[in-house]
Design a protein around this motif. Structure first.
Motif, PDB file in Angstrom:
ATOM      1  N   THR A 181       0.926  -1.145  -0.002  1.00 17.21           N
ATOM      2  CA  THR A 181      -0.072  -0.167  -0.006  1.00 17.21           C
ATOM      3  C   THR A 181       0.774   1.208  -0.191  1.00 17.21           C
ATOM      4  OG1 THR A 181      -0.017  -0.049   2.438  1.00 17.21           O
ATOM      5  CG2 THR A 181      -1.960  -1.016   1.180  1.00 17.21           C
ATOM      6  N   SER A 182       2.255   1.340  -0.056  1.00 14.09           N
ATOM      7  CA  SER A 182       2.911   2.560  -0.208  1.00 14.09           C
ATOM      8  C   SER A 182       4.130   2.493  -1.120  1.00 14.09           C
ATOM      9  CB  SER A 182       3.258   2.547   1.407  1.00 14.09           C
ATOM     10  OG  SER A 182       4.334   1.660   1.965  1.00 14.09           O
TER      11      SER A 182
ATOM     12  N   TYR B 194       7.846   5.231  -2.352  1.00 14.81           N
ATOM     13  CA  TYR B 194       8.442   6.493  -2.332  1.00 14.81           C
ATOM     14  C   TYR B 194       8.727   6.743  -3.706  1.00 14.81           C
ATOM     15  CZ  TYR B 194       9.826   5.786   2.355  1.00 14.81           C
ATOM     16  OH  TYR B 194       9.912   5.454   3.960  1.00 14.81           O
TER      17      TYR B 194
ATOM     18  N   ILE C 280      -3.680   7.157  -4.384  1.00 14.22           N
ATOM     19  CA  ILE C 280      -2.880   7.560  -3.179  1.00 14.22           C
ATOM     20  C   ILE C 280      -3.889   8.453  -2.391  1.00 14.22           C
ATOM     21  CG2 ILE C 280      -1.117   9.096  -2.316  1.00 14.22           C
ATOM     22  CD1 ILE C 280       0.349   8.712  -5.190  1.00 14.22           C
TER      23      ILE C 280
ATOM     24  N   TYR D 274       0.091  11.572   2.039  1.00 15.46           N
ATOM     25  CA  TYR D 274       1.426  11.838   1.534  1.00 15.46           C
ATOM     26  C   TYR D 274       2.216  12.132   2.957  1.00 15.46           C
ATOM     27  CZ  TYR D 274      -0.445  12.835  -2.889  1.00 15.46           C
ATOM     28  OH  TYR D 274      -0.915  12.603  -4.267  1.00 15.46           O
TER      29      TYR D 274
ATOM     30  N   ALA E 137       6.727  10.064   0.242  1.00 14.08           N
ATOM     31  CA  ALA E 137       6.059   8.702   0.509  1.00 14.08           C
ATOM     32  C   ALA E 137       4.571   8.858   0.195  1.00 14.08           C
ATOM     33  CB  ALA E 137       6.233   8.328   1.785  1.00 14.08           C
TER      34      ALA E 137
ATOM     35  N   THR F  73       0.725   6.950   0.427  1.00 10.19           N
ATOM     36  CA  THR F  73      -0.028   5.493   0.815  1.00 10.19           C
ATOM     37  C   THR F  73      -1.288   5.511   0.040  1.00 10.19           C
ATOM     38  OG1 THR F  73       0.902   5.904   3.234  1.00 10.19           O
ATOM     39  CG2 THR F  73      -1.235   4.802   2.830  1.00 10.19           C
TER      40      THR F  73
END
Length: 368
Positions: free
Chosen positions: A286-287, A289, A321, A324, A337, A339
């Motif tokens: 789920t994330s 960079y 997204i 942040y 980053a 999520t």
């Protein structure tokens, strides 16, 4: 062969002619956020940026009045664009501490050559074009934010309705108002108050007021309350603030240079349907960079907002997204980053930032 420089002697004495205008986007030509009218409720306090870059509506304690703002075609020779304020909901009686203005904040480190706070401080000249449906006396000011809110108060008069008029304001040097050499706000310039309560009426005109109280921000017993008239308009363009005691011709910059100066404070990435941008490392289901090149070095680490549909893409899954974090800035490289909702991303795989439609956007904001 000898080279002769031709120019305004008053300017040459204080600074090279290039970038003599302290104001950014004074011709109102850059409008990254959009050009159409946006209606604003004004009950909360603060700067509101909606269209023309670097020029905002500065409002506080306006209980019911509303305005719309937009970039317009000006019809003024040499200045194709202007910023317009239109009253959409009138408020006849200003609150004692209410205010509404068109404003711009100026970064403190861009003002160091003025030598404020020393005996060699330089005088300034402010010039601009205005047009309004309501004639009469208007007031404005420059607030020197670093030194107990020292305030220079000025008035000007609009003589003919719906007619462009040029105004020139002489601003005294301030030998007492030291400006910090940093990326904070050195000046807050309120070019025209369109609504102002009776509590802002005791400043001394055409000088730097040393009292930081709110009552020092203006001085005009008969100033116009534009907000009292539904449908009233106020337009401004050709804004220039420069060192010296003479208003020179407006300094037009190439559009790419003007855009880059605006992008130091705000950037919007949009209109790139199905584009996949940046470098991305997916670190969980789920994330990820993200590292993204941007158009200009920004004033400070920015905040992020988006259209609500930007996606992390790993060529198999598009995950929207939702938040942040870990926002970083290094030169023109912007990283964060992201999520995402839904999950399903493959860890330790490359990916990209996806814009799924022509209305998708990413906003990066470092305004003063």
């Amino acid at each position: 062969m000898a080279i002769t420089r031709i120019g305004n002697p008053a300017i040459a004495e204080v600074r090279e002619p290039n970038f003599r205008n302290i104001i950014i986007n004074g011709d109102m030509s850059i409008a990254q956020r959009g050009t159409s009218a946006t209606t604003l409720a004004l009950s909360s306090t603060g700067f509101r940026y909606n269209d023309v870059d670097r020029f905002c509506v500065n409002a506080g304690n306006v209980s019911s009045g509303q305005v719309s703002t937009q970039q317009i075609d000006s019809g003024l020779d040499g200045f194709p664009k202007a910023k317009r304020i239109t009253v959409t909901t009138a408020q006849a009686s200003p609150a004692t501490n209410g205010y509404l203005s068109i404003a711009q904040g100026v970064e403190a480190q861009n003002l160091q050559y003025l030598k404020y706070g020393t005996s060699n401080a330089l005088a300034l000249t402010l010039s601009f074009y205005v047009r309004s449906s309501v004639t009469g006396n208007y007031t404005g000011n420059i607030i020197q934010s670093d030194n107990s809110a020292r305030v220079f108060v000025f008035n000007f008069t609009i003589n003919s309705a719906n007619t462009w008029e040029k105004k020139t304001i002489s601003i005294l040097a301030d030998a007492s108002g030291l400006i910090n050499n940093d990326n904070g706000q050195g000046f807050e310039i309120n070019f025209a108050y369109l609504y102002l309560g009776s509590g802002y009426n005791n400043g001394t005109l055409n000088t730097w007021n040393t009292n930081s109280g709110a009552d020092e921000y203006s001085n005009s017993a008969t100033r116009v309350n534009l907000l009292a008239t539904s449908g009233a308009t106020f337009d401004i363009t050709g804004v220039q603030l420069e060192a010296g005691q003479v208003a020179s011709d407006f300094e037009f910059l190439p559009v790419d240079v003007n855009l880059q100066r605006c992008q130091r404070y705000y950037q919007k990435i949009q209109d790139i349907i199905n584009a996949r941008l940046g470098a991305m490392a997916i670190v969980s289901g789920t994330s990820a960079y993200v590292s993204l090149p941007i158009g200009s070095t920004m004033r400070s680490t920015p905040t992020i907002s988006d259209s609500g549909d930007l996606q992390i893409n790993d060529d198999a899954v598009n995950a929207i997204i939702t938040s942040y974090s870990n926002i970083k800035l290094s030169g023109t490289i912007f990283a964060f980053a992201g999520t995402a909702s839904g999950g399903g991303l493959t860890q330790r795989t490359p990916g990209t930032l996806r814009f799924p439609s022509s209305s998708s956007y990413l906003e990066i904001n470092a305004e003063l």
